[in-house]
Design a protein around this motif. Structure first.
Motif, PDB file in Angstrom:
ATOM      1  N   TYR A  65      -8.232  12.760  50.632  1.00 12.37           N
ATOM      2  CA  TYR A  65      -7.146  11.987  51.645  1.00 12.37           C
ATOM      3  C   TYR A  65      -7.988  11.176  52.479  1.00 12.37           C
ATOM      4  O   TYR A  65      -8.292  11.934  53.750  1.00 12.37           O
ATOM      5  CB  TYR A  65      -6.251  12.575  51.945  1.00 12.37           C
ATOM      6  CG  TYR A  65      -5.100  13.195  50.924  1.00 12.37           C
ATOM      7  CD1 TYR A  65      -3.928  12.521  50.583  1.00 12.37           C
ATOM      8  CD2 TYR A  65      -5.426  14.470  50.074  1.00 12.37           C
ATOM      9  CE1 TYR A  65      -3.044  12.991  49.579  1.00 12.37           C
ATOM     10  CE2 TYR A  65      -4.731  14.890  49.239  1.00 12.37           C
ATOM     11  CZ  TYR A  65      -3.334  14.313  48.874  1.00 12.37           C
ATOM     12  OH  TYR A  65      -2.499  14.504  47.828  1.00 12.37           O
ATOM     13  N   VAL A  66      -8.017   9.884  52.388  1.00  7.99           N
ATOM     14  CA  VAL A  66      -8.711   9.180  53.421  1.00  7.99           C
ATOM     15  C   VAL A  66      -7.708   8.393  54.404  1.00  7.99           C
ATOM     16  O   VAL A  66      -6.760   7.743  53.658  1.00  7.99           O
ATOM     17  CB  VAL A  66      -9.729   7.958  53.035  1.00  7.99           C
ATOM     18  CG1 VAL A  66     -10.226   7.119  53.866  1.00  7.99           C
ATOM     19  CG2 VAL A  66     -10.835   8.928  52.137  1.00  7.99           C
ATOM     20  N   VAL A  67      -7.310   8.814  55.156  1.00 11.39           N
ATOM     21  CA  VAL A  67      -6.151   8.290  56.276  1.00 11.39           C
ATOM     22  C   VAL A  67      -6.789   7.324  57.373  1.00 11.39           C
ATOM     23  O   VAL A  67      -7.408   7.672  58.370  1.00 11.39           O
ATOM     24  CB  VAL A  67      -5.596   9.585  56.966  1.00 11.39           C
ATOM     25  CG1 VAL A  67      -4.267   9.199  57.664  1.00 11.39           C
ATOM     26  CG2 VAL A  67      -5.340  10.611  56.085  1.00 11.39           C
ATOM     27  N   GLU A  68      -6.409   6.128  57.000  1.00 14.53           N
ATOM     28  CA  GLU A  68      -6.805   4.790  57.884  1.00 14.53           C
ATOM     29  C   GLU A  68      -5.881   4.415  59.000  1.00 14.53           C
ATOM     30  O   GLU A  68      -4.678   4.047  58.395  1.00 14.53           O
ATOM     31  CB  GLU A  68      -7.361   4.053  57.208  1.00 14.53           C
ATOM     32  CG  GLU A  68      -8.019   2.605  57.839  1.00 14.53           C
ATOM     33  CD  GLU A  68      -8.593   1.714  56.888  1.00 14.53           C
ATOM     34  OE1 GLU A  68      -9.059   0.564  57.282  1.00 14.53           O
ATOM     35  OE2 GLU A  68      -8.586   1.847  55.684  1.00 14.53           O
ATOM     36  N   GLN A  69      -6.318   4.444  60.139  1.00 15.65           N
ATOM     37  CA  GLN A  69      -5.423   3.988  61.348  1.00 15.65           C
ATOM     38  C   GLN A  69      -5.450   2.566  61.212  1.00 15.65           C
ATOM     39  O   GLN A  69      -6.642   1.745  61.296  1.00 15.65           O
ATOM     40  CB  GLN A  69      -5.883   4.413  62.617  1.00 15.65           C
ATOM     41  CG  GLN A  69      -5.090   4.149  63.673  1.00 15.65           C
ATOM     42  CD  GLN A  69      -5.445   4.957  65.150  1.00 15.65           C
ATOM     43  OE1 GLN A  69      -5.948   5.963  65.022  1.00 15.65           O
ATOM     44  NE2 GLN A  69      -5.167   4.241  66.181  1.00 15.65           N
ATOM     45  N   THR A  70      -4.466   1.811  61.537  1.00 19.58           N
ATOM     46  CA  THR A  70      -4.409   0.240  61.761  1.00 19.58           C
ATOM     47  C   THR A  70      -5.066  -0.106  62.899  1.00 19.58           C
ATOM     48  O   THR A  70      -5.386   0.831  63.779  1.00 19.58           O
ATOM     49  CB  THR A  70      -2.972  -0.345  61.543  1.00 19.58           C
ATOM     50  OG1 THR A  70      -2.109   0.152  62.595  1.00 19.58           O
ATOM     51  CG2 THR A  70      -2.322   0.066  60.271  1.00 19.58           C
ATOM     52  N   LYS A  71      -5.315  -1.321  63.009  1.00 16.24           N
ATOM     53  CA  LYS A  71      -5.838  -1.947  64.452  1.00 16.24           C
ATOM     54  C   LYS A  71      -4.891  -1.911  65.400  1.00 16.24           C
ATOM     55  O   LYS A  71      -3.730  -1.814  65.279  1.00 16.24           O
ATOM     56  CB  LYS A  71      -6.283  -3.300  64.199  1.00 16.24           C
ATOM     57  CG  LYS A  71      -7.371  -3.381  63.035  1.00 16.24           C
ATOM     58  CD  LYS A  71      -8.653  -2.709  63.235  1.00 16.24           C
ATOM     59  CE  LYS A  71      -9.804  -3.144  61.972  1.00 16.24           C
ATOM     60  NZ  LYS A  71     -10.965  -2.171  62.305  1.00 16.24           N
ATOM     61  N   GLY A  72      -5.178  -1.938  66.640  1.00 10.55           N
ATOM     62  CA  GLY A  72      -4.466  -2.207  67.718  1.00 10.55           C
ATOM     63  C   GLY A  72      -4.395  -1.139  68.954  1.00 10.55           C
ATOM     64  O   GLY A  72      -4.436  -1.626  70.099  1.00 10.55           O
ATOM     65  N   LEU A  73      -4.484   0.214  68.337  1.00 14.63           N
ATOM     66  CA  LEU A  73      -4.899   1.158  69.561  1.00 14.63           C
ATOM     67  C   LEU A  73      -6.036   1.937  69.354  1.00 14.63           C
ATOM     68  O   LEU A  73      -6.683   1.800  68.335  1.00 14.63           O
ATOM     69  CB  LEU A  73      -3.454   2.206  69.245  1.00 14.63           C
ATOM     70  CG  LEU A  73      -2.405   1.491  69.464  1.00 14.63           C
ATOM     71  CD1 LEU A  73      -0.927   2.877  69.101  1.00 14.63           C
ATOM     72  CD2 LEU A  73      -1.873   1.448  70.906  1.00 14.63           C
ATOM     73  N   GLU A  74      -6.458   2.755  70.485  1.00 15.49           N
ATOM     74  CA  GLU A  74      -7.736   3.379  70.191  1.00 15.49           C
ATOM     75  C   GLU A  74      -7.550   4.388  68.974  1.00 15.49           C
ATOM     76  O   GLU A  74      -6.468   4.929  68.767  1.00 15.49           O
ATOM     77  CB  GLU A  74      -8.007   4.076  71.566  1.00 15.49           C
ATOM     78  CG  GLU A  74      -8.309   3.348  72.643  1.00 15.49           C
ATOM     79  CD  GLU A  74      -9.780   2.698  72.509  1.00 15.49           C
ATOM     80  OE1 GLU A  74     -10.470   3.221  71.619  1.00 15.49           O
ATOM     81  OE2 GLU A  74     -10.112   1.454  73.032  1.00 15.49           O
ATOM     82  N   PHE A  75      -8.694   4.452  68.375  1.00 14.83           N
ATOM     83  CA  PHE A  75      -8.678   5.749  67.342  1.00 14.83           C
ATOM     84  C   PHE A  75      -8.217   7.175  67.885  1.00 14.83           C
ATOM     85  O   PHE A  75      -8.235   7.482  68.791  1.00 14.83           O
ATOM     86  CB  PHE A  75     -10.183   6.004  66.854  1.00 14.83           C
ATOM     87  CG  PHE A  75     -10.300   6.590  65.420  1.00 14.83           C
ATOM     88  CD1 PHE A  75      -9.941   6.119  64.334  1.00 14.83           C
ATOM     89  CD2 PHE A  75     -10.811   8.018  65.537  1.00 14.83           C
ATOM     90  CE1 PHE A  75      -9.983   6.927  63.113  1.00 14.83           C
ATOM     91  CE2 PHE A  75     -10.938   8.663  64.610  1.00 14.83           C
ATOM     92  CZ  PHE A  75     -10.462   8.001  63.379  1.00 14.83           C
ATOM     93  N   LYS A 113      -9.210   5.942  42.345  1.00 19.54           N
ATOM     94  CA  LYS A 113     -10.046   6.979  41.429  1.00 19.54           C
ATOM     95  C   LYS A 113     -10.433   7.994  42.174  1.00 19.54           C
ATOM     96  O   LYS A 113     -10.544   9.321  41.865  1.00 19.54           O
ATOM     97  CB  LYS A 113     -11.011   6.359  40.576  1.00 19.54           C
ATOM     98  CG  LYS A 113     -11.788   7.310  39.508  1.00 19.54           C
ATOM     99  CD  LYS A 113     -12.890   6.528  38.695  1.00 19.54           C
ATOM    100  CE  LYS A 113     -12.195   5.882  37.407  1.00 19.54           C
ATOM    101  NZ  LYS A 113     -11.771   6.850  36.884  1.00 19.54           N
ATOM    102  N   LEU A 114     -11.329   7.812  43.438  1.00 17.02           N
ATOM    103  CA  LEU A 114     -12.081   8.755  44.108  1.00 17.02           C
ATOM    104  C   LEU A 114     -11.339   9.367  45.303  1.00 17.02           C
ATOM    105  O   LEU A 114     -11.739  10.443  45.492  1.00 17.02           O
ATOM    106  CB  LEU A 114     -13.435   7.971  44.503  1.00 17.02           C
ATOM    107  CG  LEU A 114     -14.199   7.211  43.440  1.00 17.02           C
ATOM    108  CD1 LEU A 114     -15.298   6.502  44.291  1.00 17.02           C
ATOM    109  CD2 LEU A 114     -14.873   8.411  42.746  1.00 17.02           C
ATOM    110  N   TYR A 115     -10.282   8.616  45.538  1.00 24.87           N
ATOM    111  CA  TYR A 115      -9.442   9.215  46.851  1.00 24.87           C
ATOM    112  C   TYR A 115      -8.147   8.629  46.808  1.00 24.87           C
ATOM    113  O   TYR A 115      -8.077   7.705  46.181  1.00 24.87           O
ATOM    114  CB  TYR A 115     -10.401   9.125  48.004  1.00 24.87           C
ATOM    115  CG  TYR A 115     -10.692   7.563  48.393  1.00 24.87           C
ATOM    116  CD1 TYR A 115      -9.942   6.894  49.285  1.00 24.87           C
ATOM    117  CD2 TYR A 115     -11.630   6.858  47.688  1.00 24.87           C
ATOM    118  CE1 TYR A 115     -10.076   5.699  49.698  1.00 24.87           C
ATOM    119  CE2 TYR A 115     -11.812   5.572  48.163  1.00 24.87           C
ATOM    120  CZ  TYR A 115     -11.064   4.888  49.292  1.00 24.87           C
ATOM    121  OH  TYR A 115     -11.193   3.646  49.536  1.00 24.87           O
TER     122      TYR A 115
END
Length: 338
Positions: free
Chosen positions: A157-167, A328-330
């Motif tokens: 599971y690759v969990v990506e945060q949207t832009k706008g706030l610090e990571f 397929k990969l994630y």
């Protein structure tokens, strides 16, 4: 009470040295349903993947899914997976997703299960992500081969945060945990930075039932040494019960640093200890990247961690899924903090 083995050697009778020579923590005879019956996720759903079949011809990378009846007839995979090599060659050459998909044609929806035996644990690999596309290709190319040889049933599971706030790394792990449980009844959750690649396939990606496990104890970016005694970052593994028992990660750490130390403290406050592998097994190659902006409030947040533990975590998590795609990969999750 169920009987459990943490390795080939029973922990009660083994010396520390003996336990460190084995790297597998697996249940002996307890059923997953028995262990998880008090932790049923209200939004969990059953997957229909069990009625579909796909196969690869090579010995380690044979993947198949089956009906429940067929699955029940398979023996459990060996405690020690056959064909492990120990020290691995790590390829840091950038790879395109298309090239990796051709290499792993047997994969579907970011998941894998062994063909000829039933995996002893079902594992979710959770990766917090933002702007690391080149690292992701290298990671996926290395990790799928690594995990398949260990005869694990797993999903990445690759969990990506949207832009706008610090990571916010801890927040993303919490989201990944919640979303993975909507897909399947995972036993084990491996919390994994995308820039770390294991160098030894005896580093088994399963979870001890009695304590969280720290996998990345000797990282290249720390000159293959543990940076400090309470370090719990990079790659770690917890069961569902353990993750729930500490209310997951804090959601308050924006920017670099602090969330791992707070996470370690939660483990200690829950009266659990961290198990670490011996350094030769827990070695990781590191991919170079520009460090993120440090969190100036991290020490203050850590200092108030105990009073926040049951106010800040899984039970306070608020997010909006922008997109959840089964590649397929994630499994790719794009999430917004709300």
């Amino acid at each position: 009470m169920h009987s459990w083995d943490n390795s080939i050697v029973n922990r009660k009778s083994a010396t520390a040295e003996q336990r460190n020579r084995t790297y597998i923590y697996l249940e002996r005879d307890a059923k997953t349903d028995d262990r998880n019956k008090n932790y049923t996720h209200p939004e969990s759903v059953e997957t229909e993947e069990g009625n579909k079949t796909y196969t690869l011809s090579t010995s380690y990378f044979n993947a198949t899914t089956s009906t429940n009846k067929e699955k029940d007839s398979l023996k459990k995979c060996p405690l020690i997976p056959p064909g492990l090599a120990g020290k691995l060659k790590v390829d840091k050459t950038p790879k395109t997703i298309e090239a990796i998909e051709k290499k792993y044609e047997m994969l579907k929806d970011g998941k894998f299960k062994p063909k000829n035996c039933t995996a002893r644990q079902k594992v979710a690999i959770l990766i917090p992500f933002r702007d690391r596309e080149s690292h992701l290709g290298i990671f996926l190319n290395h990790m799928h081969a690594f995990l398949m040889k260990q005869q694990l049933e797993y999903g990445i599971y690759v969990v990506e945060q949207t832009k706008g706030l610090e990571f916010n790394r801890g927040f993303l792990f919490n989201v990944g945990y919640k979303e993975a449980l909507k897909d399947s009844d995972y036993d084990c959750f491996v919390l994994h930075d995308v820039d770390l690649l294991p160098e030894n396939d005896h580093n088994i990606y399963t979870c001890p039932v009695d304590q969280p496990k720290h996998l990345a104890i000797a990282s290249e970016k720390w000159q293959y040494k543990l940076p400090y005694t309470s370090y719990f970052g990079g790659v770690s593994a917890l069961t569902r019960e353990q993750y729930e028992a500490i209310n997951g990660f804090s959601n308050e750490f924006f920017g670099w640093g602090g969330e791992d130390d707070d996470f370690y403290n939660r483990v200690a406050w829950a009266k659990m200890s961290v198990y670490r592998l011996i350094s030769d097994v827990g070695r990781y190659s590191a991919l170079e990247h520009k460090p993120g902006a440090a969190n100036p409030k991290r020490n203050d947040i850590i200092s108030k961690g105990k009073e926040r533990m049951w106010k800040d975590g899984l039970n306070s998590l608020k997010y909006e899924i922008i997109q959840k795609t089964y590649k397929k990969l994630y499994i790719h999750i794009i999430v917004k903090i709300v």
